[in-house]
Design a protein around this motif. Structure first.
Motif, PDB file in Angstrom:
ATOM      1  N   THR A 131       0.833  -1.201   0.000  1.00 13.98           N
ATOM      2  CA  THR A 131       0.000   0.000   0.000  1.00 13.98           C
ATOM      3  C   THR A 131       0.869   1.252   0.000  1.00 13.98           C
ATOM      4  O   THR A 131       0.611   2.204  -0.744  1.00 13.98           O
ATOM      5  N   LEU A 132       1.907   1.248   0.822  1.00 12.64           N
ATOM      6  CA  LEU A 132       2.802   2.403   0.918  1.00 12.64           C
ATOM      7  C   LEU A 132       3.627   2.627  -0.349  1.00 12.64           C
ATOM      8  O   LEU A 132       3.958   3.765  -0.676  1.00 12.64           O
ATOM      9  N   THR A 133       3.951   1.567  -1.048  1.00 14.51           N
ATOM     10  CA  THR A 133       4.871   1.701  -2.187  1.00 14.51           C
ATOM     11  C   THR A 133       4.197   1.734  -3.554  1.00 14.51           C
ATOM     12  O   THR A 133       4.799   2.198  -4.515  1.00 14.51           O
ATOM     13  N   THR A 134       2.944   1.265  -3.645  1.00  9.28           N
ATOM     14  CA  THR A 134       2.285   1.229  -4.958  1.00  9.28           C
ATOM     15  C   THR A 134       1.265   2.348  -5.147  1.00  9.28           C
ATOM     16  O   THR A 134       0.869   2.626  -6.283  1.00  9.28           O
ATOM     17  N   GLY A 135       0.796   2.941  -4.042  1.00  8.70           N
ATOM     18  CA  GLY A 135      -0.235   3.962  -4.157  1.00  8.70           C
ATOM     19  C   GLY A 135      -1.633   3.404  -4.330  1.00  8.70           C
ATOM     20  O   GLY A 135      -2.577   4.147  -4.589  1.00  8.70           O
ATOM     21  N   ARG A 136      -1.770   2.084  -4.172  1.00  3.37           N
ATOM     22  CA  ARG A 136      -3.078   1.423  -4.230  1.00  3.37           C
ATOM     23  C   ARG A 136      -3.242   0.563  -2.996  1.00  3.37           C
ATOM     24  O   ARG A 136      -2.294  -0.079  -2.551  1.00  3.37           O
ATOM     25  N   CYS A 137      -4.443   0.514  -2.454  1.00  2.92           N
ATOM     26  CA  CYS A 137      -4.691  -0.264  -1.235  1.00  2.92           C
ATOM     27  C   CYS A 137      -4.592  -1.752  -1.508  1.00  2.92           C
ATOM     28  O   CYS A 137      -5.262  -2.281  -2.396  1.00  2.92           O
ATOM     29  N   THR A 138      -3.763  -2.401  -0.721  1.00  4.61           N
ATOM     30  CA  THR A 138      -3.629  -3.861  -0.749  1.00  4.61           C
ATOM     31  C   THR A 138      -4.059  -4.379   0.608  1.00  4.61           C
ATOM     32  O   THR A 138      -3.628  -3.852   1.635  1.00  4.61           O
ATOM     33  N   TYR A 139      -4.895  -5.381   0.612  1.00  9.05           N
ATOM     34  CA  TYR A 139      -5.413  -5.969   1.840  1.00  9.05           C
ATOM     35  C   TYR A 139      -5.089  -7.455   1.882  1.00  9.05           C
ATOM     36  O   TYR A 139      -4.778  -8.064   0.864  1.00  9.05           O
TER      37      TYR A 139
END
Length: 130
Positions: free
Chosen positions: A50-58
């Protein structure tokens, strides 16, 4: 699927207070309106992504796999900011939500089952309960 070893920065990882299963609740909030959209779960690797791609990963507890919001639905969450709460046991992700946040197709996961709200007029809690 097993979780991927984390690439989260050690100085961030050392601060986190995770649940027994290694997860943190992650609240997604619309960055410009303050609307609470959903709650998901992140482990260290999901937070790193999430911090490195700019998209939320869950981390999906039911499917036991990572999922990036929008990859299948097209309802993306573009990350604007990420913050830890004061106890470092919850993540707040402010996003620009494109489309519905809820898997049901609703704008938020909190639209359908309001227990007490504006105009409701009633409350199960008494003044002594608060």
């Amino acid at each position: 699927m097993t979780r991927t070893p984390s690439r989260l920065a050690p100085e961030i990882a050392a601060r986190l207070k995770r649940s027994a299963d290694g997860l943190l609740p992650a609240i997604a909030q619309q960055h410009d309106t303050g609307e609470v959209l959903m709650l998901g779960w992140m482990d260290d690797e999901a937070l790193h992504r999430t911090l490195t791609t700019g998209r939320c990963t869950y981390w999906s507890r039911s499917r036991q796999e990572y999922w990036v919001k929008g990859d299948t639905s097209g309802h993306f969450q573009w990350v604007k900011s990420v913050a830890l709460d004061c106890d470092a046991d919850t993540v707040l992700v402010k996003v620009d939500q494109v489309g519905a946040a809820c898997h049901t197709g609703a704008r938020t996961c909190f639209d359908e089952d309001v227990l007490l709200g504006d105009g409701d007029g009633g409350s199960e809690a008494s003044a002594t309960d608060q």
